[in-house]
Enzyme design. Sequence first.
Site, short mmCIF file in Angstrom:
data_model
loop_
_atom_site.label_atom_id
_atom_site.label_comp_id
_atom_site.label_asym_id
_atom_site.label_seq_id
_atom_site.Cartn_x
_atom_site.Cartn_y
_atom_site.Cartn_z
N THR A 163 -3.88 6.83 -3.41
CA THR A 163 -2.90 8.05 -3.81
C THR A 163 -1.62 7.38 -4.13
OG1 THR A 163 -2.62 7.97 -1.43
CG2 THR A 163 -3.95 9.67 -2.07
N HIS A 219 0.99 -1.28 -0.12
CA HIS A 219 0.03 0.13 0.00
C HIS A 219 0.83 0.97 0.00
CE1 HIS A 219 -2.58 -3.00 1.89
NE2 HIS A 219 -3.60 -2.60 1.04
N HIS A 220 0.41 2.26 -0.45
CA HIS A 220 0.97 3.51 -0.60
C HIS A 220 1.30 4.10 0.85
CE1 HIS A 220 1.04 8.10 -1.24
NE2 HIS A 220 2.07 7.92 -1.55
N GLY A 221 2.53 4.70 1.06
CA GLY A 221 2.58 5.14 2.26
C GLY A 221 2.14 6.62 2.58
#
Length: 406
Positions: A237, A200-202
């Site tokens: 995002t 997942h995006h940080g």
Amino acid sequence: DNGIARPKGYKVSYHYNSTVEDMHFGRTHPMKPWRLTLAKHLILGYGLQYAMDTHEALPASKEQVCAFHDPDYVDFLSEVAPETFDRLCQNPKFAKAVPPPHDADSVYLGPYNLSTSPGADCPVFADMSTYLFLYTGATLAASHQLTTGQSDIAVNWSGGLHHAHKSEASGFCYINDIVLSILEMLKVWPRVLYIDIDVHHGDGVEEAFQRQPRVMTLSFHRFGTYDDTGHKFFPGTGDITDIGLRSTHGEHFALNVPISSGIDDRQYNYLFTSVVGQAVKAFNPSAIVLQCGADSLGGDRLGQFNINIKQHGECVRFVKSLNVPLLLLGGGGYTARNVARAWCHETALATDNELPDAIPLDFIPRPEAFQGRGHGDGKLFPAFVRSHPNYCSNSDLENMVKKIDW
Ligand code: VJV
Ligand code: CA
Ligand code: ZN
């Protein structure tokens, strides 16, 4: 003699608290803190405790957590429990945290995106406050070891909760221990590089630092929509065009590598070594925080990559070879036995040990967790059984590396 030795010329510290492992987000919630118990069993079974200093963590203080988070949110987190949630929600101090009434699945949400419904991403569960302040305390203790020069590599597999925002929980994350650790590091070092290999995006870490040039954030993640539903892969995002904010000198200090499902070992290694290599050359970090989310492994319950444990570890090996103070954190990882394998292997890499593929089944309390077909046949590096169709073409990946703006 198990053949495990201390690393030569540098020190590794391991930060943990067993209380964290016994917490329950809910019976079928994907986040299972007991994966940390499985990881610990492997680490102790192989004897890696002899290669590093082990530190039992104390809880972080509210004051420490307020270095990033909103004080009212921190008060809420420190008081919340399934029994106190409804009463706290009546308190006008917390009423300003007006929630959207429901999430995408029509689960009721309370203030700060928290919910007592078991189907929520961020449920309120028993002893939750204890859990939150302990994983944060372990990350802060680990960063303290580094900033005081007592360790060269510090490890906390219970940390790495990258989605938490200043005053909102998100995606199984409540307190952003990563942001808090980087803030501590900025007190002694000019530049910190954050690298995130969770699937997942940080987003929480990027958002916290996108306005300034002393922290470079770099996340590799699944990005795009599901074919069947059209929904975005969480959190949606982290597109390649997302590079930090120009107005406040943060531009080019956020990097994102959005990836389609099914990426394999060779492709991931190409992306990781090219992008991290260039980032390090351009930024010259004084310290690195590596979030080692294990949901990027093939066969993960939530992830959609086809990365094997060895390749996940190669990322750690590559970053370690840069020889700057290194904080290793956990994160996601939803097929517990493989999370345990990956983080045990990476603990070995951190301490310069090479582990035999055969798990010492006689020395671990629950050997059945790692035995049998479908559970990895007693091996540390089993080949994954299931795999996702690979939607990554080599030319797309090459173009992406070229496009990432330096
Ligand atoms: O996709 C989402 C958001 C929804 C709304 C909430 N429902 C529960 C799920 C869909 C849009 N959330 C993601 C969050 C992923 C967080 C990853 C965290 C990390 O690995 O990056 C770092 C630790 C999501 N994907 C899958 C689920 N949530 C999910 C949540 C559940 C569940 C099954 C799947 C929550 C409770 C229960 N089952 C019982
Ligand atoms: Ca990531
Ligand atoms: Zn994740």
